[in-house]
Design an enzyme around this catalytic site. Sequence first.
Site, PDB file in Angstrom:
ATOM      1  N   LYS A 185      72.402  20.586  92.867  1.00  8.22           N
ATOM      2  CA  LYS A 185      71.467  20.454  93.994  1.00  8.22           C
ATOM      3  C   LYS A 185      70.027  20.804  93.605  1.00  8.22           C
ATOM      4  O   LYS A 185      69.093  20.069  93.923  1.00  8.22           O
ATOM      5  CB  LYS A 185      71.899  21.337  95.165  1.00  8.22           C
ATOM      6  CG  LYS A 185      73.199  20.944  95.821  1.00  8.22           C
ATOM      7  CD  LYS A 185      73.494  21.794  97.047  1.00  8.22           C
ATOM      8  CE  LYS A 185      73.785  23.238  96.742  1.00  8.22           C
ATOM      9  NZ  LYS A 185      75.051  23.433  95.987  1.00  8.22           N
ATOM     10  N   THR A 186      69.868  21.935  92.932  1.00  4.74           N
ATOM     11  CA  THR A 186      68.510  22.387  92.619  1.00  4.74           C
ATOM     12  C   THR A 186      67.806  21.431  91.674  1.00  4.74           C
ATOM     13  O   THR A 186      66.637  21.061  91.895  1.00  4.74           O
ATOM     14  CB  THR A 186      68.553  23.806  92.021  1.00  4.74           C
ATOM     15  OG1 THR A 186      69.056  24.708  93.010  1.00  4.74           O
ATOM     16  CG2 THR A 186      67.174  24.266  91.585  1.00  4.74           C
ATOM     17  N   GLU A 237      67.026  21.078  99.710  1.00  5.11           N
ATOM     18  CA  GLU A 237      68.302  21.441  99.136  1.00  5.11           C
ATOM     19  C   GLU A 237      69.210  21.933 100.258  1.00  5.11           C
ATOM     20  O   GLU A 237      68.811  22.769 101.064  1.00  5.11           O
ATOM     21  CB  GLU A 237      68.111  22.533  98.074  1.00  5.11           C
ATOM     22  CG  GLU A 237      69.395  22.925  97.386  1.00  5.11           C
ATOM     23  CD  GLU A 237      69.174  23.812  96.182  1.00  5.11           C
ATOM     24  OE1 GLU A 237      70.088  24.595  95.866  1.00  5.11           O
ATOM     25  OE2 GLU A 237      68.101  23.724  95.545  1.00  5.11           O
TER      26      GLU A 237
END
Length: 451
Positions: A123-124, A167
């Site tokens: 995600k990051t 996110e």
Amino acid sequence: MKAIEAYLTPGTHAHLVGIGGVSMRPLGLVLKARGLVITGSDMNQSPATDELEAQGIPVAIGHRAENIEGAALVIRTAAAHDDNPEIAAARAKGIPVFERAEAWGILMRSYPNAICISGTHGKTTTTSMITQIFMEADQDPTVMIGGTLPLLHASHRVGHGDTIIMESCEYCNSFLNFFPTVALVLNIEADHLDFFKDLADIQASFRKFVQLVPEQGRIIANGDDQNTLDALAGLPYRTFGMGENCFVRGQNFSEDWREFDVVCGGEPYCHVSLTVVGRHNAMNALAACAAAHNAGIPGDVTARALHSFTGAGRRMEFKGQYNGADIYDDYAHHPGELHALLTAAKTMGYSRILCAFQPHTYTRTKALFGDFVRELQTVDVAILTDIFAARESNIVGVSSKMLADAIPGSVYCPSLPEVTEYLRAEARPGDLILTVGAGDIYKAGAALLAY
């Protein structure tokens, strides 16, 4: 109780419990930029709390009832439970308590384009890549990332465009508070089993998340991940991946996965040349290409942005050298993430890989014990330090010593100073030293470099 949007107005005093967290800190700064009066508290002083203080947000270290004095509302991190002194005091005084994700969800509603990046892993990095692309395209986005993006020198950005890039974490179903117009699902695996019952429960949560997308929006999903395809069965979505049937498809990959061509809907889109290594980063880049193509961003802009992307903070981040050994730091705390990290590390040409790993939460360590053993025994030396408890107490009877005993040739160092001393004695030219985990293991590498 009034809905949270009634409180998010200029001049209102909001107190944030756990304000030093990766999602809470940017929330505090974004709310302050909108004219609210913000205070906060956190268990420990950190660079995050120092930054908040520098930006004019008072942060109390330690949770005490008096910290909420004067607040009209309290917003809490998912790790702050009802027995937290500040939450209990707010309840006793009739001050409304809201979840962090509720606040982000309301902020999101003011943006015509809300791109939410979800998944067990990646995600990051993917959120960072998409941010880099939208910045290159002069879209002036508002951004919330779970790590530091070098381009921003921060984990967030308050823009003036019509896009928010977010996110989106599944833990405690927090992403179900969001209002995505574009929802990305990078992958789905069993994780956060202190909250979810099993993989099927997690898949059901992701399905609810993508169903928040309006009819005119877009769901983008990993076409190579069977768990994702099963979760989204019967729903309309666009795929990315390496398989022949993916709408956004990577092909002609180099051996280190840095170079490849991207085809969208059968038409050439761009040639990607990454500075970050590994198959997992190629997949992250394909997800970012899918989001960019969906937004109408030209392929040459996307390619330029991805080439200039040097990684996100604590994602295979180069920290320096000690005695000829290169030190990198990474946030990996799930066996799937460890697999991706260590597979990429093996392509980098080092003579030895020394991995100092700090497990994150007792429940995850217990539930995925065998998977952690499988991944950590692939390095030359695994150094295990005590589990980072985070929000938990050890009621499941697991320890890092048990992991070390199950991994041939591994070393158990209970404390971070002991990890640093071991690495100091062992490091030699040609070594790759990895400090890995979602807790404070990075301090062991920082202490080594301080020598």
